[in-house]
Design an enzyme around this catalytic site. Structure first.
Site, PDB file in Angstrom:
ATOM      1  N   GLU A  35       0.874  -1.163   0.000  1.00 43.27           N
ATOM      2  CA  GLU A  35       0.000   0.000   0.000  1.00 43.27           C
ATOM      3  C   GLU A  35       0.920   1.224   0.000  1.00 43.27           C
ATOM      4  O   GLU A  35       1.815   1.312   0.846  1.00 43.27           O
ATOM      5  CB  GLU A  35      -0.860  -0.024   1.273  1.00 43.27           C
ATOM      6  CG  GLU A  35      -1.995   0.960   1.209  1.00 43.27           C
ATOM      7  CD  GLU A  35      -2.864   0.929   2.466  1.00 43.27           C
ATOM      8  OE1 GLU A  35      -2.820  -0.071   3.213  1.00 43.27           O
ATOM      9  OE2 GLU A  35      -3.580   1.922   2.678  1.00 43.27           O
ATOM     10  N   ARG A 260       4.966 -13.034   9.482  1.00 39.88           N
ATOM     11  CA  ARG A 260       5.632 -11.736   9.313  1.00 39.88           C
ATOM     12  C   ARG A 260       7.011 -11.790   9.924  1.00 39.88           C
ATOM     13  O   ARG A 260       7.237 -12.499  10.898  1.00 39.88           O
ATOM     14  CB  ARG A 260       4.895 -10.654  10.111  1.00 39.88           C
ATOM     15  CG  ARG A 260       3.555 -10.284   9.661  1.00 39.88           C
ATOM     16  CD  ARG A 260       3.009  -9.220  10.612  1.00 39.88           C
ATOM     17  NE  ARG A 260       3.342  -7.875  10.169  1.00 39.88           N
ATOM     18  CZ  ARG A 260       2.669  -7.232   9.225  1.00 39.88           C
ATOM     19  NH1 ARG A 260       1.658  -7.790   8.620  1.00 39.88           N
ATOM     20  NH2 ARG A 260       3.002  -6.018   8.880  1.00 39.88           N
ATOM     21  N   LYS A 270       3.988   0.392   9.945  1.00 33.31           N
ATOM     22  CA  LYS A 270       4.090   1.682   9.257  1.00 33.31           C
ATOM     23  C   LYS A 270       3.513   2.800  10.101  1.00 33.31           C
ATOM     24  O   LYS A 270       3.996   3.924  10.060  1.00 33.31           O
ATOM     25  CB  LYS A 270       3.367   1.608   7.908  1.00 33.31           C
ATOM     26  CG  LYS A 270       4.298   1.228   6.781  1.00 33.31           C
ATOM     27  CD  LYS A 270       3.591   1.342   5.448  1.00 33.31           C
ATOM     28  CE  LYS A 270       3.212  -0.034   4.957  1.00 33.31           C
ATOM     29  NZ  LYS A 270       2.341  -0.039   3.796  1.00 33.31           N
TER      30      LYS A 270
HETATM   31  P1  ATP Z   1       2.010  -2.299   8.042  1.00 39.94           P
HETATM   32  O1  ATP Z   1       1.191  -3.001   9.054  1.00 39.94           O
HETATM   33  O2  ATP Z   1       3.385  -1.957   8.482  1.00 39.94           O
HETATM   34  O3  ATP Z   1       1.297  -1.148   7.368  1.00 39.94           O
HETATM   35  P2  ATP Z   1       1.251  -3.856   5.818  1.00 39.94           P
HETATM   36  O4  ATP Z   1       1.258  -5.330   5.795  1.00 39.94           O
HETATM   37  O5  ATP Z   1      -0.071  -3.201   5.933  1.00 39.94           O
HETATM   38  O6  ATP Z   1       2.259  -3.379   6.901  1.00 39.94           O
HETATM   39  P3  ATP Z   1       1.605  -3.426   3.042  1.00 39.94           P
HETATM   40  O7  ATP Z   1       2.126  -2.255   2.321  1.00 39.94           O
HETATM   41  O8  ATP Z   1       0.168  -3.753   2.894  1.00 39.94           O
HETATM   42  O9  ATP Z   1       1.967  -3.243   4.558  1.00 39.94           O
HETATM   43  O10 ATP Z   1       2.495  -4.706   2.724  1.00 39.94           O
HETATM   44  C1  ATP Z   1       2.865  -5.154   1.447  1.00 39.94           C
HETATM   45  C2  ATP Z   1       3.258  -6.594   1.543  1.00 39.94           C
HETATM   46  O11 ATP Z   1       4.340  -6.766   2.439  1.00 39.94           O
HETATM   47  C3  ATP Z   1       2.111  -7.434   2.057  1.00 39.94           C
HETATM   48  O12 ATP Z   1       2.022  -8.610   1.285  1.00 39.94           O
HETATM   49  C4  ATP Z   1       2.492  -7.744   3.473  1.00 39.94           C
HETATM   50  O13 ATP Z   1       1.966  -8.944   3.887  1.00 39.94           O
HETATM   51  C5  ATP Z   1       4.029  -7.747   3.406  1.00 39.94           C
HETATM   52  N1  ATP Z   1       4.599  -7.400   4.706  1.00 39.94           N
HETATM   53  C6  ATP Z   1       4.380  -6.276   5.434  1.00 39.94           C
HETATM   54  N2  ATP Z   1       5.031  -6.334   6.609  1.00 39.94           N
HETATM   55  C7  ATP Z   1       5.691  -7.512   6.631  1.00 39.94           C
HETATM   56  C8  ATP Z   1       6.544  -8.158   7.578  1.00 39.94           C
HETATM   57  N3  ATP Z   1       6.841  -7.604   8.754  1.00 39.94           N
HETATM   58  N4  ATP Z   1       7.045  -9.369   7.255  1.00 39.94           N
HETATM   59  C9  ATP Z   1       6.754  -9.932   6.074  1.00 39.94           C
HETATM   60  N5  ATP Z   1       5.957  -9.394   5.143  1.00 39.94           N
HETATM   61  C10 ATP Z   1       5.423  -8.186   5.412  1.00 39.94           C
HETATM   62 MG    MG Z   2      -1.647  -3.123   4.653  1.00 39.05          MG
END
Ligand code: ATP
Ligand code: MG
Length: 555
Positions: A35, A260, A270
């Site tokens: 995102e 994760r 984030k």
């Molecule tokens: P946050 O909670 O930090 O906003 P998010 O998962 O919402 O993280 P996205 O931008 O939606 O962030 O993530 C893009 C991709 O990266 C998704 O497929 C997500 O599952 C993966 N991802 C995000 N954080 C992690 C992590 N700590 N370990 C592994 N994969 C991750």
């Molecule tokens: Mg997300």
């Protein structure tokens, strides 16, 4: 396929192998779907290495898809930063996609669901919807609008799109099962009205699709075979499959969840990273203390070391915390192989070599990498006055202190043996200069009479030294899991950045390129800062893990 042999297999690769063997798929297509609402962090690196790594190893494809259905928080700046980071990590996408590219198609899928009696317009307030969702123990209650006439729902959905209603007045919901044990299946919202400018579609839309509706359909539209996501989406998988079944897409990707990455002593949410930046607890998203890819790059981590780290931690279905030392060791190993060795004095103490000719300057040959002679040599000027590290002198030194004290002999790296004969102090009694004598027979660092010294120290010539600032970075938090603390800001490490202002470097470093990696002999791995005009170096990691002992005490 050669690279694949060096890659650890994991349960996801096993699923793919089985799908290829059974003929379910003949090729592999993955995607990385960030995102664009912040900078990528080390957790994202794990997902990037996994998705792009699979595409690489199976001769498949991997899209970069921006999951941009939440216009409130999304910005163009983040999109560009994300692309830069993915490329820097060494990957290139097959296609750049945006969920917003599919808004028209998604709308048509929603219409189909309405016509099939699988979705309805609900006119309850957001609060009522929330309050009737039920709990893990109790089923939810059906909305009074659940059995709204199909044509009426369709007309209202069109009017929602045309902007006839106010934000939040109605939503489109899937008609699944309000008694489902899985709360995600209790008539989830598919569309909401939201008058927000979108960075790509402008003001074209006032209704926006929800994540659970958008993601699976975007995957299907792109022909993704394996949709890899993190564990918190496991409970959403039935909905993922339901939407695709009801929408009747020809392609039905398989969602696979993995744990994760959670790294000790930092945060990877984030939201929390935003808070650090916006409340000025750090300088920027790419502050070298941040666990962002851009921060780590500026700190001096190499992309190879981050990829290596992601390989080492592997891919599992079980949540666990990874020690910061694992990441730092990946950096050390890579830098140890590739970083040029140079001499830099962080906290200088002047030394005068009494018996060295006043105006003499010798150019001494120094190796760029002792284990890699092919990396060549350079010349380092040596003269009568030099700087050494303040720490390498001790006035009342114990027997085991093998560096300088009055009466003790040490080797100056690549130069001579010197013996400390006297010290000069200021009025307060602090040692401000050392007097030494040198043995001219020991040029290059060995004594012809076989005399051994136990200590070797680094130095730079006073008249040739260049000035630089050095930033010593350390962990951003003192708490192993700051994210779990009530107020994570309270657990920030007050010593996460120590700025040294008057460091003295060997002259070859005047031309250091930003982003070039060095080992400052005996002190650590450093990189020239890529933002500062002036000569500023950032410490990537120390030579050894100085936290191992502290971690053991805390365990
Ligand atoms: P946050 O909670 O930090 O906003 P998010 O998962 O919402 O993280 P996205 O931008 O939606 O962030 O993530 C893009 C991709 O990266 C998704 O497929 C997500 O599952 C993966 N991802 C995000 N954080 C992690 C992590 N700590 N370990 C592994 N994969 C991750
Ligand atoms: Mg997300």
């Amino acid at each position: 396929m050669d690279e694949k042999e060096n890659v650890q297999t994991n349960f996801i690769r096993n699923i793919i192998d089985a799908d290829l063997a059974s003929g379910k798929h003949t090729s592999v297509y993955t995607r990385f779907p960030p995102e664009p609402n912040g900078y990528l962090h080390i957790g994202h690196a794990k997902s990037i290495c996994l998705n792009f790594g699979i595409a690489r190893d199976y001769n498949g494809k991997c899209n970069l898809r921006f999951d941009d259905t939440n216009p409130d928080k999304e910005e163009e700046e983040y999109m560009h930063a994300i692309m830069e980071d993915v490329r820097w990590l060494g990957f290139e996408w097959t296609e750049e996609k945006h969920a917003s590219d599919y808004f028209d198609q998604l709308y048509m899928f929603a219409v189909k669901l309405i016509l099939d009696g699988k979705a309805y317009v609900d006119s309850q307030s957001a609060e009522d919807i929330r309050n009737t969702r039920g709990t893990l123990k109790q089923p939810g209650q059906e909305s009074p609008f659940r059995n709204r006439d199909i044509q009426e729902s369709l007309g209202m959905f069109q009017r929602m799109k045309e902007g006839e209603f106010t934000d939040g007045e109605h939503v489109l919901r899937a008609k699944i099962d309000m008694a489902s044990p899985n709360i995600n299946m209790r008539d989830p919202v598919l569309y909401r009205i939201k008058r927000t400018h979108h960075h790509r579609t402008g003001d074209d839309w006032v209704i926006y699709p929800m994540y659970d509706f958008t993601h699976c359909l975007s995957d299907a539209i792109e022909g993704i075979t394996h949709s890899i996501c993190t564990l918190e989406f496991e409970d959403h998988r039935p909905l993922y499959d339901w939407v695709l079944d009801e929408a009747g897409t020809p392609c039905h990707p398989q969602q696979i969840e993995f744990a994760r990455l959670q790294l000790k002593y930092t945060v990877t949410s984030k939201r929390k990273l935003h808070q650090l930046v916006h409340d000025n607890h750090v300088d920027s998203w790419d502050d070298p203390r941040m666990p962002t890819i851009s921060g780590m790059r500026r700190r001096g981590f190499t992309s190879a070391s981050i990829r290596d780290f992601c390989d080492r931690i592997g891919v599992t279905k079980k949540d666990s915390f990874i020690e910061m030392a694992v990441l730092e060791n990946s950096a050390r190993e890579d830098l140890n192989e590739h970083a040029l060795r140079v001499m830099a004095v962080l906290k200088p103490l002047k030394v005068t070599i009494e018996n060295y000719p006043d105006d003499q300057v010798e150019m001494l040959e120094a190796q760029n990498h002792p284990q890699h002679p092919e990396m060549g040599t350079r010349e380092v000027p040596f003269a009568k006055t030099i700087f050494i590290e303040r720490e390498d002198f001790m006035e009342d030194a114990p027997k085991k202190f093998f560096r300088l004290t009055v009466g003790r002999e040490v080797r100056l790296r690549y130069a001579y043996y010197v013996t400390c004969t006297d010290v000069i102090k200021d009025d307060s009694g602090e040692v401000i200069e050392l007097i030494c004598s040198y043995d001219p027979e020991t040029r290059g660092g060995d004594s012809p009479d076989g005399r051994k010294v136990k200590g070797t120290i680094h130095w730079v010539s006073v008249q040739h030294a260049i000035d630089a600032k050095i930033n010593l970075y350390d962990r951003l938090f003192t708490h192993p899991d700051p994210g779990s603390a009530e107020n994570f800001i309270e657990h920030m490490n007050p010593d996460s950045l120590i700025k040294l202002e008057q460091c003295k470097l060997e002259p070859s470093l005047a031309e250091a390129d930003p982003g070039k990696h060095y080992q400052f002999e005996r002190t650590g791995y450093f990189v020239r800062d890529s933002h500062e005009e002036a000569l500023v170096f950032n410490r990537t990691v120390t030579l050894r893990d100085t936290w191992a002992k502290i971690d053991k005490q805390n365990a």
